[in-house]
Design a protein around this motif. Structure first.
Motif, PDB file in Angstrom:
ATOM      1  N   GLN A   1      36.022  55.607  47.353  1.00  0.00           N
ATOM      2  CA  GLN A   1      35.606  54.312  47.312  1.00  0.00           C
ATOM      3  C   GLN A   1      35.771  53.562  45.875  1.00  0.00           C
ATOM      4  OE1 GLN A   1      33.623  53.032  50.222  1.00  0.00           O
ATOM      5  NE2 GLN A   1      35.339  54.529  50.710  1.00  0.00           N
ATOM      6  N   ARG A   2      35.917  52.319  46.106  1.00  0.00           N
ATOM      7  CA  ARG A   2      36.071  51.453  44.977  1.00  0.00           C
ATOM      8  C   ARG A   2      34.951  50.343  44.993  1.00  0.00           C
ATOM      9  NH1 ARG A   2      38.997  54.384  41.691  1.00  0.00           N
ATOM     10  NH2 ARG A   2      41.015  55.159  42.683  1.00  0.00           N
ATOM     11  N   THR A   3      34.586  49.832  43.903  1.00  0.00           N
ATOM     12  CA  THR A   3      33.237  48.657  43.736  1.00  0.00           C
ATOM     13  C   THR A   3      34.147  47.460  43.221  1.00  0.00           C
ATOM     14  OG1 THR A   3      31.503  50.402  43.467  1.00  0.00           O
ATOM     15  CG2 THR A   3      31.165  48.405  43.039  1.00  0.00           C
ATOM     16  N   LEU A   4      33.758  46.304  43.887  1.00  0.00           N
ATOM     17  CA  LEU A   4      33.974  45.089  43.604  1.00  0.00           C
ATOM     18  C   LEU A   4      32.755  44.279  43.238  1.00  0.00           C
ATOM     19  CD1 LEU A   4      36.237  42.790  42.963  1.00  0.00           C
ATOM     20  CD2 LEU A   4      35.862  42.234  45.278  1.00  0.00           C
ATOM     21  N   THR A   5      32.845  43.956  41.971  1.00  0.00           N
ATOM     22  CA  THR A   5      31.869  42.880  41.287  1.00  0.00           C
ATOM     23  C   THR A   5      32.260  41.659  40.946  1.00  0.00           C
ATOM     24  OG1 THR A   5      30.818  44.905  40.392  1.00  0.00           O
ATOM     25  CG2 THR A   5      30.030  42.578  39.482  1.00  0.00           C
ATOM     26  N   VAL A   6      31.762  40.453  41.651  1.00  0.00           N
ATOM     27  CA  VAL A   6      32.042  39.261  41.346  1.00  0.00           C
ATOM     28  C   VAL A   6      31.179  38.463  40.695  1.00  0.00           C
ATOM     29  CG1 VAL A   6      33.188  37.089  42.501  1.00  0.00           C
ATOM     30  CG2 VAL A   6      33.901  39.362  43.383  1.00  0.00           C
ATOM     31  N   ASN A   7      31.487  37.712  39.764  1.00  0.00           N
ATOM     32  CA  ASN A   7      30.412  36.883  38.747  1.00  0.00           C
ATOM     33  C   ASN A   7      31.061  35.196  39.172  1.00  0.00           C
ATOM     34  OD1 ASN A   7      29.124  39.006  37.810  1.00  0.00           O
ATOM     35  ND2 ASN A   7      31.166  39.366  36.574  1.00  0.00           N
TER      36      ASN A   7
ATOM     37  N   ALA B   1      41.471  39.868  37.445  1.00  0.00           N
ATOM     38  CA  ALA B   1      42.155  39.053  38.110  1.00  0.00           C
ATOM     39  C   ALA B   1      42.513  37.823  37.194  1.00  0.00           C
ATOM     40  CB  ALA B   1      41.565  38.474  39.559  1.00  0.00           C
ATOM     41  N   THR B   2      43.654  37.087  37.286  1.00  0.00           N
ATOM     42  CA  THR B   2      44.016  35.849  36.769  1.00  0.00           C
ATOM     43  C   THR B   2      44.443  34.977  37.402  1.00  0.00           C
ATOM     44  OG1 THR B   2      46.127  36.972  36.120  1.00  0.00           O
ATOM     45  CG2 THR B   2      44.172  37.325  34.464  1.00  0.00           C
TER      46      THR B   2
ATOM     47  N   THR C   1      44.324  37.623  45.595  1.00  0.00           N
ATOM     48  CA  THR C   1      44.121  38.723  46.190  1.00  0.00           C
ATOM     49  C   THR C   1      43.825  40.057  44.967  1.00  0.00           C
ATOM     50  OG1 THR C   1      46.764  39.394  46.330  1.00  0.00           O
ATOM     51  CG2 THR C   1      45.469  38.303  48.317  1.00  0.00           C
ATOM     52  N   VAL C   2      43.246  40.983  45.335  1.00  0.00           N
ATOM     53  CA  VAL C   2      43.089  42.029  44.531  1.00  0.00           C
ATOM     54  C   VAL C   2      43.097  42.976  45.143  1.00  0.00           C
ATOM     55  CG1 VAL C   2      41.219  43.095  43.023  1.00  0.00           C
ATOM     56  CG2 VAL C   2      41.238  40.607  43.119  1.00  0.00           C
ATOM     57  N   THR C   3      44.003  44.209  44.464  1.00  0.00           N
ATOM     58  CA  THR C   3      44.307  45.581  45.111  1.00  0.00           C
ATOM     59  C   THR C   3      43.105  46.400  44.699  1.00  0.00           C
ATOM     60  OG1 THR C   3      46.466  45.137  45.503  1.00  0.00           O
ATOM     61  CG2 THR C   3      45.584  47.403  45.756  1.00  0.00           C
ATOM     62  N   MET C   4      42.252  47.109  45.353  1.00  0.00           N
ATOM     63  CA  MET C   4      41.060  48.060  44.865  1.00  0.00           C
ATOM     64  C   MET C   4      41.782  49.419  44.841  1.00  0.00           C
ATOM     65  SD  MET C   4      38.790  45.807  44.743  1.00  0.00           S
ATOM     66  CE  MET C   4      37.514  47.028  44.058  1.00  0.00           C
TER      67      MET C   4
ATOM     68  N   LYS D   1      36.582  47.184  39.975  1.00  0.00           N
ATOM     69  CA  LYS D   1      37.018  45.900  39.581  1.00  0.00           C
ATOM     70  C   LYS D   1      35.780  44.947  39.313  1.00  0.00           C
ATOM     71  CE  LYS D   1      41.525  46.815  40.289  1.00  0.00           C
ATOM     72  NZ  LYS D   1      42.687  46.283  40.283  1.00  0.00           N
ATOM     73  N   THR D   2      36.073  44.260  38.506  1.00  0.00           N
ATOM     74  CA  THR D   2      34.972  43.001  37.959  1.00  0.00           C
ATOM     75  C   THR D   2      35.760  41.803  37.848  1.00  0.00           C
ATOM     76  OG1 THR D   2      33.443  44.414  36.891  1.00  0.00           O
ATOM     77  CG2 THR D   2      33.216  42.161  36.547  1.00  0.00           C
ATOM     78  N   VAL D   3      35.544  40.741  38.541  1.00  0.00           N
ATOM     79  CA  VAL D   3      36.244  39.473  38.585  1.00  0.00           C
ATOM     80  C   VAL D   3      35.198  38.548  38.373  1.00  0.00           C
ATOM     81  CG1 VAL D   3      37.614  37.955  40.050  1.00  0.00           C
ATOM     82  CG2 VAL D   3      37.970  40.286  40.101  1.00  0.00           C
ATOM     83  N   THR D   4      35.655  37.422  37.491  1.00  0.00           N
ATOM     84  CA  THR D   4      34.780  36.195  37.137  1.00  0.00           C
ATOM     85  C   THR D   4      35.620  34.909  37.636  1.00  0.00           C
ATOM     86  OG1 THR D   4      33.663  37.427  35.294  1.00  0.00           O
ATOM     87  CG2 THR D   4      33.599  34.907  35.343  1.00  0.00           C
ATOM     88  N   ALA D   5      35.016  34.092  38.290  1.00  0.00           N
ATOM     89  CA  ALA D   5      35.415  32.608  38.790  1.00  0.00           C
ATOM     90  C   ALA D   5      34.565  31.746  37.759  1.00  0.00           C
ATOM     91  CB  ALA D   5      35.018  32.568  40.355  1.00  0.00           C
ATOM     92  N   SER D   6      35.297  30.945  37.080  1.00  0.00           N
ATOM     93  CA  SER D   6      34.751  29.960  36.158  1.00  0.00           C
ATOM     94  C   SER D   6      34.932  28.576  36.987  1.00  0.00           C
ATOM     95  CB  SER D   6      35.738  30.140  34.851  1.00  0.00           C
ATOM     96  OG  SER D   6      35.476  31.304  34.263  1.00  0.00           O
ATOM     97  N   PHE D   7      34.051  27.885  36.982  1.00  0.00           N
ATOM     98  CA  PHE D   7      33.764  26.662  37.370  1.00  0.00           C
ATOM     99  C   PHE D   7      33.315  25.575  36.046  1.00  0.00           C
ATOM    100  CE2 PHE D   7      32.822  29.473  40.657  1.00  0.00           C
ATOM    101  CZ  PHE D   7      33.625  28.995  41.712  1.00  0.00           C
ATOM    102  N   SER D   8      33.774  24.165  36.302  1.00  0.00           N
ATOM    103  CA  SER D   8      33.436  23.293  35.216  1.00  0.00           C
ATOM    104  C   SER D   8      32.949  21.978  35.766  1.00  0.00           C
ATOM    105  CB  SER D   8      34.515  23.020  34.341  1.00  0.00           C
ATOM    106  OG  SER D   8      35.524  22.218  35.022  1.00  0.00           O
ATOM    107  N   VAL D   9      31.952  21.307  35.131  1.00  0.00           N
ATOM    108  CA  VAL D   9      31.600  19.796  35.747  1.00  0.00           C
ATOM    109  C   VAL D   9      32.708  19.031  36.114  1.00  0.00           C
ATOM    110  CG1 VAL D   9      30.169  17.817  35.326  1.00  0.00           C
ATOM    111  CG2 VAL D   9      29.376  20.099  34.498  1.00  0.00           C
TER     112      VAL D   9
END
Length: 185
Positions: free
Chosen positions: A31-37, A79-80, A87-90, A94-102
């Motif tokens: 089992q693999r854990t995916l954490t998304v911020n 992820a970049t 897509t992300v291969t588990m 994995k920890t992935v962050t999505a960045s948003f701006s105004v």
């Protein structure tokens, strides 16, 4: 683990063949854990919900969804890229962050309150001239990061601590918001 005429989880298993034996090897997937911020937006994952547990090797599609008034910028961590879907291969946790701006649309209907800023370019103090009472002032850099926030009805703001560059000021009044850009020299 092992079942039948053997038990435990030792691998390899040594068996003494002093009689007929039945041994079953029981395997469970890794089992693999995916954490998304994500702040100022959200991320959907297919299959399974975000921050889920996946079998080793599962390919997960992530889609960035910005909140209203924000735009997606990029992925970071495991992820970049700057497309909204990746897509992300588990093959590990994995920890992935999505960045948003105004999103600052100068002609956007949401920013209809007129006001003036002077001097522009500014060195230390920038003055605000509005026919309405200013309730909030926020200044953003070109990356959409808030760098100054004030809830006082100031007619001037000290911007001497800001680095040189282009900024956006948003004011809020009882009738709405207004936005102007200015240069800090």
């Amino acid at each position: 683990g092992w079942s039948g005429d053997a038990s435990g989880t030792t691998n390899p298993l040594n068996i003494t063949m002093d009689a007929d034996k039945t041994v079953t090897a029981n395997f469970s997937p890794i089992q693999r854990t995916l954490t998304v911020n994500a702040a100022n937006g959200s991320v959907t994952a297919s299959p399974n919900p975000v921050n889920g547990t996946y079998d080793d090797g599962t390919v997960v599609t992530l889609t960035a969804v910005p909140d209203s008034g924000y735009q997606f910028d990029s992925w970071s961590g495991d992820a970049t890229g700057n497309t909204t879907q990746i897509t992300v291969t588990m093959d590990g946790d994995k920890t992935v962050t999505a960045s948003f701006s105004v999103t600052l649309g100068i002609n956007d209907e949401k920013f209809k309150v007129p006001f003036k800023l002077y001097p522009n370019p500014v060195e230390d103090i920038i003055h605000i001239e509005s026919k309405e009472i200013v309730e909030k002032i926020k200044i953003y850099n070109v990356l959409g990061k808030e760098v100054v926030s004030s809830t006082m009805s100031n007619e001037s703001i000290n911007v001497s601590s800001l680095s040189k560059g282009l900024y956006f000021m948003i004011i809020e009044t009882t009738s709405g918001k207004g936005v102007r850009r200015f240069i800090k020299k």
